[in-house]
Design an enzyme around this catalytic site. Structure first.
Site, PDB file in Angstrom:
ATOM      1  CB  SER A 146      35.602  42.791  45.808  1.00 54.05           C
ATOM      2  OG  SER A 146      34.676  43.834  46.034  1.00 54.05           O
ATOM      3  CE1 TYR A 159      32.374  38.697  47.613  1.00 52.13           C
ATOM      4  CE2 TYR A 159      32.282  41.070  47.974  1.00 52.13           C
ATOM      5  CZ  TYR A 159      32.478  39.991  47.128  1.00 52.13           C
ATOM      6  OH  TYR A 159      32.764  40.198  45.800  1.00 52.13           O
ATOM      7  CE  LYS A 163      35.592  38.314  46.384  1.00 54.95           C
ATOM      8  NZ  LYS A 163      36.051  37.548  45.239  1.00 54.95           N
TER       9      LYS A 163
END
Ligand code: NAP
Length: 256
Positions: A146, A159, A163
């Protein structure tokens, strides 16, 4: 005269989390390019719909359910693929989770562990389990990371750490397994209209912010990511290794 750079005829691809969203779009595009595709997620029924869509277009796909948080499931995914098709050419690690929205200072330990386990450790398992088959086929690994892994974030920090780790996983496997003929790369999508990011793109303030800062002036669609996955999986990407391909309509370079 026809280019064969994007031709996946005779190749076999596994796509985790391909019952919907970005994974579904990737699986369909790889099948259109000629690959036999393994559709996989936690829910066999949802995968079956994608398999049927591919079959209706004349493509080849099978369903192998796999919860990426189970090592046994990951093992069975790779084993079933090789049993069904006799080879594996492209491993697309797409499934990921994000059970926590908020600052890192307050992240519950269990949520952090789950994010790191599902988004990083499971990808490592899948890569390890696929190594032999990918070495035999001189295949490719594509990890869906991401743009969150490229910058800080006020509310998605945990998160984003996972990533960023995926990007390093790709770089490291590129170094460690490049000699086996295996290429490993990441795709870093921007904001894409899927269930995963619904809370973001359904929020009018965030949507306005995105549209203001994205040179493409729109939110991405799952199909916008499929071409990048095909490039990295196919012969077109044969000299691309350890890289992060940003597919975000220009959002990251706009500074927004
Ligand atoms: N959407 C965005 O804006 C965006 C931006 C950047 C990166 N990404 C990344 O893109 C990837 C795909 O996300 P998406 O937006 O396409 O999400 P999505 O539409 O919500 O789809 C997620 C897929 O993963 C499966 N899945 C969820 N948990 C799983 C598990 N534990 N084991 C196996 N499969 C699981 C889901 O199926 P089941 O529920 O049936 O298991 C579904 O097929 C993720 O890695 C995400 O981090 C998304």
């Amino acid at each position: 005269m026809a280019s064969r750079l994007f031709d996946m005829t005779g190749k076999v691809a596994v796509v985790t989390g391909s019952s919907r969203g970005i994974g579904r779009a990737i699986a369909i595009e790889l099948a259109r390019a000629g690959a036999s595709v393994v559709i996989s997620s936690r829910k066999a029924e949802a995968c079956e719909k994608v398999r049927a869509e591919i079959a209706a277009e004349g493509g080849t796909a099978i369903v192998v359910p796999c919860n990426i948080s189970s090592r046994d499931d990951c093992e069975s995914l790779v084993r079933s693929t090789v049993a069904a098709f006799g080879r594996l050419d492209a491993l697309i690690c797409n499934a990921a989770v994000n059970p926590y929205f908020g600052p890192i200072a307050d992240v519950p330990e269990a949520a952090f562990d789950k994010i790191m386990a599902s988004n990083v450790k499971s990808n490592l398992w899948l890569c390890q389990l696929s190594r032999q088959a990918l070495a035999e086929s001189k295949g490719a690994i594509v990890i869906v990371s991401s743009i969150g892994g490229l910058r800080g974030s006020a509310m998605l920090g945990a998160y984003c750490i996972s990533k960023a780790a995926d990007m390093q996983l790709a770089r490291n496997l590129a170094v460690e397994w490049g000699g086996d003929g295996i290429r490993t790369n990441c795709i870093a999508p921007g904001l894409i209209r899927t269930d995963f990011a619904r809370a973001l793109w359904e929020n009018p303030d965030i949507e306005r912010e995105v549209l203001r800062n994205c040179p493409a002036a729109r939110i991405g669609e799952p199909e916008d990511i499929a071409g990048a996955a095909l490039f990295l999986a196919a012969d077109a990407g044969r000299y691309t290794n350890g890289q992060v391909l940003v597919v975000d309509g220009g959002m990251t370079i706009s500074g927004g």
